[in-house]
Motif scaffolding. Structure first.
Motif, PDB file in Angstrom:
ATOM      1  N   GLY A 211       0.836  -1.188   0.000  1.00 21.90           N
ATOM      2  CA  GLY A 211       0.000   0.000   0.000  1.00 21.90           C
ATOM      3  C   GLY A 211       0.875   1.244   0.000  1.00 21.90           C
ATOM      4  O   GLY A 211       1.746   1.384   0.869  1.00 21.90           O
ATOM      5  N   PRO A 212       0.708   2.142  -0.969  1.00 19.08           N
ATOM      6  CA  PRO A 212       1.574   3.319  -1.051  1.00 19.08           C
ATOM      7  C   PRO A 212       1.454   4.255   0.144  1.00 19.08           C
ATOM      8  O   PRO A 212       2.361   5.045   0.404  1.00 19.08           O
ATOM      9  CB  PRO A 212       1.128   3.998  -2.349  1.00 19.08           C
ATOM     10  N   GLN A 213       0.350   4.160   0.893  1.00 22.97           N
ATOM     11  CA  GLN A 213       0.186   5.010   2.069  1.00 22.97           C
ATOM     12  C   GLN A 213       1.211   4.695   3.157  1.00 22.97           C
ATOM     13  O   GLN A 213       1.445   5.510   4.052  1.00 22.97           O
ATOM     14  CB  GLN A 213      -1.233   4.881   2.633  1.00 22.97           C
ATOM     15  N   ARG A 214       1.843   3.530   3.092  1.00 27.26           N
ATOM     16  CA  ARG A 214       2.871   3.184   4.081  1.00 27.26           C
ATOM     17  C   ARG A 214       4.220   3.856   3.769  1.00 27.26           C
ATOM     18  O   ARG A 214       5.092   3.911   4.636  1.00 27.26           O
ATOM     19  CB  ARG A 214       3.108   1.667   4.096  1.00 27.26           C
ATOM     20  N   ALA A 215       4.413   4.305   2.558  1.00 24.24           N
ATOM     21  CA  ALA A 215       5.750   4.684   2.098  1.00 24.24           C
ATOM     22  C   ALA A 215       6.238   6.010   2.669  1.00 24.24           C
ATOM     23  O   ALA A 215       5.504   6.997   2.735  1.00 24.24           O
ATOM     24  CB  ALA A 215       5.781   4.735   0.575  1.00 24.24           C
ATOM     25  N   ILE A 216       7.504   6.009   3.070  1.00 22.42           N
ATOM     26  CA  ILE A 216       8.268   7.225   3.345  1.00 22.42           C
ATOM     27  C   ILE A 216       9.468   7.189   2.408  1.00 22.42           C
ATOM     28  O   ILE A 216      10.184   6.184   2.333  1.00 22.42           O
ATOM     29  CB  ILE A 216       8.751   7.292   4.803  1.00 22.42           C
TER      30      ILE A 216
ATOM     31  N   GLN B  60       4.767  17.229   6.648  1.00 28.24           N
ATOM     32  CA  GLN B  60       5.703  17.021   7.760  1.00 28.24           C
ATOM     33  C   GLN B  60       4.979  16.219   8.836  1.00 28.24           C
ATOM     34  O   GLN B  60       4.464  16.762   9.811  1.00 28.24           O
ATOM     35  CB  GLN B  60       6.184  18.370   8.302  1.00 28.24           C
ATOM     36  N   SER B  61       4.908  14.921   8.642  1.00 26.83           N
ATOM     37  CA  SER B  61       4.150  14.055   9.535  1.00 26.83           C
ATOM     38  C   SER B  61       4.934  13.720  10.793  1.00 26.83           C
ATOM     39  O   SER B  61       6.164  13.864  10.848  1.00 26.83           O
ATOM     40  CB  SER B  61       3.787  12.752   8.806  1.00 26.83           C
ATOM     41  N   GLU B  62       4.211  13.208  11.783  1.00 27.15           N
ATOM     42  CA  GLU B  62       4.852  12.786  13.031  1.00 27.15           C
ATOM     43  C   GLU B  62       5.779  11.599  12.789  1.00 27.15           C
ATOM     44  O   GLU B  62       6.872  11.530  13.348  1.00 27.15           O
ATOM     45  CB  GLU B  62       3.786  12.420  14.065  1.00 27.15           C
ATOM     46  N   ARG B  63       5.350  10.676  11.933  1.00 26.35           N
ATOM     47  CA  ARG B  63       6.189   9.493  11.690  1.00 26.35           C
ATOM     48  C   ARG B  63       7.471   9.874  10.953  1.00 26.35           C
ATOM     49  O   ARG B  63       8.526   9.287  11.178  1.00 26.35           O
ATOM     50  CB  ARG B  63       5.413   8.433  10.915  1.00 26.35           C
ATOM     51  N   LEU B  64       7.392  10.863  10.089  1.00 33.25           N
ATOM     52  CA  LEU B  64       8.579  11.351   9.389  1.00 33.25           C
ATOM     53  C   LEU B  64       9.536  12.025  10.363  1.00 33.25           C
ATOM     54  O   LEU B  64      10.746  11.777  10.343  1.00 33.25           O
ATOM     55  CB  LEU B  64       8.168  12.321   8.289  1.00 33.25           C
ATOM     56  N   GLU B  65       8.996  12.854  11.222  1.00 29.22           N
ATOM     57  CA  GLU B  65       9.825  13.553  12.205  1.00 29.22           C
ATOM     58  C   GLU B  65      10.503  12.572  13.160  1.00 29.22           C
ATOM     59  O   GLU B  65      11.687  12.706  13.476  1.00 29.22           O
ATOM     60  CB  GLU B  65       8.975  14.539  13.002  1.00 29.22           C
TER      61      GLU B  65
END
Length: 340
Positions: A138-143, A176-181
């Motif tokens: 699922g592309p929504q998982r991708a960073i 700038q998501s929490e998971r990215l940070e």
């Protein structure tokens, strides 16, 4: 504690694992063969800045041994992932993020890309045949992740850092998501640079600019980057390939912050270095061609952009790989990227 599994504990995966361990993450590795055996026996050894550090990290060739993760960082070569997507299932919980730290254009590239073309929200066949990753993960998982360091595995269980410490990160939608940070902060705490980019795709194209040109030219000739730069005829071939690549990138919204001449200078000033594709040839490893060259040609065909120099060099390097037994010829892919 944040759980991070690195799937593919080679040079870059090992470098990441060491940094994330230093940052206090719960790190695990999926590896195989003698490399796995050495890590399980003595730990993973990182040689960096003249020092040698051993990391005791849980490692297995069976993802089921490692459990669900917060992040799964994929450091395998891009072409090897679609066939094994089912092996990732034990690692994936409802909120698990997948970070493809791979060369070339990633399989998620057109997810929320908003390019205004027919490519939006569609997978790339050249790196994700049959949309295997798009459907399974699922592309929504991708960073997104752009890898800049160079490292090597001189012997099983040992990672040798060569240069560089930056891994640019970004969400497909630029947010700038929490998971990215959280992931960026772990990298930084572990001693790496990990800027969070709103336009990560621009960096993907700048790196691909060199990969799609220098890599196949070096693979075919055996020349190092500085040798290519010292030869006017070869440099002209690289220049034409880059200009064609730039036209494709700009057609899908990429912005190139440097010009072609500066990009060529930046590559050819590295003395004695041979790109990874030439290293594949010399070491008899499967050649990573589709992520670096075929992706650009796939986009060019779909957008009706001429790429004569890229076409010619790609055809030659693919033939080289086939003859050496390092690249598997695919009729369906050939018809897609060389269609007229």
């Amino acid at each position: 504690m944040t759980k991070v599994c690195i799937y593919g504990a080679g040079a870059i995966g090992g470098l990441m694992a060491a940094a994330l361990s230093e940052a206090g993450a719960d790190v695990s590795l999926v590896a195989r063969g003698p490399h796995l055996a050495a890590i399980q026996d003595k730990g993973m050894i990182l040689r960096k800045d003249g020092q040698e550090t051993t990391y005791k990290i849980k490692a297995s060739d069976n993802p089921a041994d490692l459990g669900q993760q917060d992040y799964v960082i994929v450091t395998l070569k891009a072409h090897s992932v679609p066939a094994i997507v089912d092996q990732f299932t034990p690692l994936l919980g409802p909120e698990t993020a997948i970070v493809p730290a791979v060369n070339g254009l990633p399989w998620w590239y057109f997810y929320k890309a908003d390019t205004g073309t027919v490519l939006d929200d569609n997978p790339l066949e050249t790196v994700d045949p049959g949309a295997a990753q798009w459907k399974a993960f699922g592309p929504q998982r991708a960073i997104g992740c752009v890898v800049y360091p160079a490292a090597d595995v001189p012997e099983p269980g040992v990672i040798e850092h060569k240069y560089g410490n930056r891994f640019s990160l970004g969400e497909p939608d630029g947010s700038q998501s929490e998971r990215l940070e959280r992931l960026s902060n772990l990298f930084i705490k572990g001693g790496l640079k990990a800027p969070r980019k709103g336009r990560l795709r621009d960096e993907l194209w700048i790196k691909l600019w060199g990969n799609c040109s220098f890599n196949p030219v070096s693979a075919l000739t055996g020349a190092s980057l500085d040798q290519i730069g010292a030869n006017a005829a070869c440099t002209d071939v690289v220049r034409r390939m880059m200009l064609e690549c730039k036209a494709v990138g700009e057609a899908v919204g990429a912005r190139f912050a440097v010009d072609v001449e500066r990009r060529i200078e930046g590559g050819t000033e590295i003395i004695g270095h041979k790109p990874s594709t030439r290293q594949d040839v010399e070491k008899g490893r499967p050649m990573e061609l589709d992520a670096l060259t075929s992706t650009v040609l796939e986009l060019a065909r779909k957008l009706d952009i001429p790429t004569p120099t890229l076409d010619a060099v790609a055809a030659l390097v693919r033939m080289q790989g086939s003859v050496l037994g390092l690249y598997q010829h695919n009729e369906a892919l050939e018809s897609l990227i060389f269609k007229r």
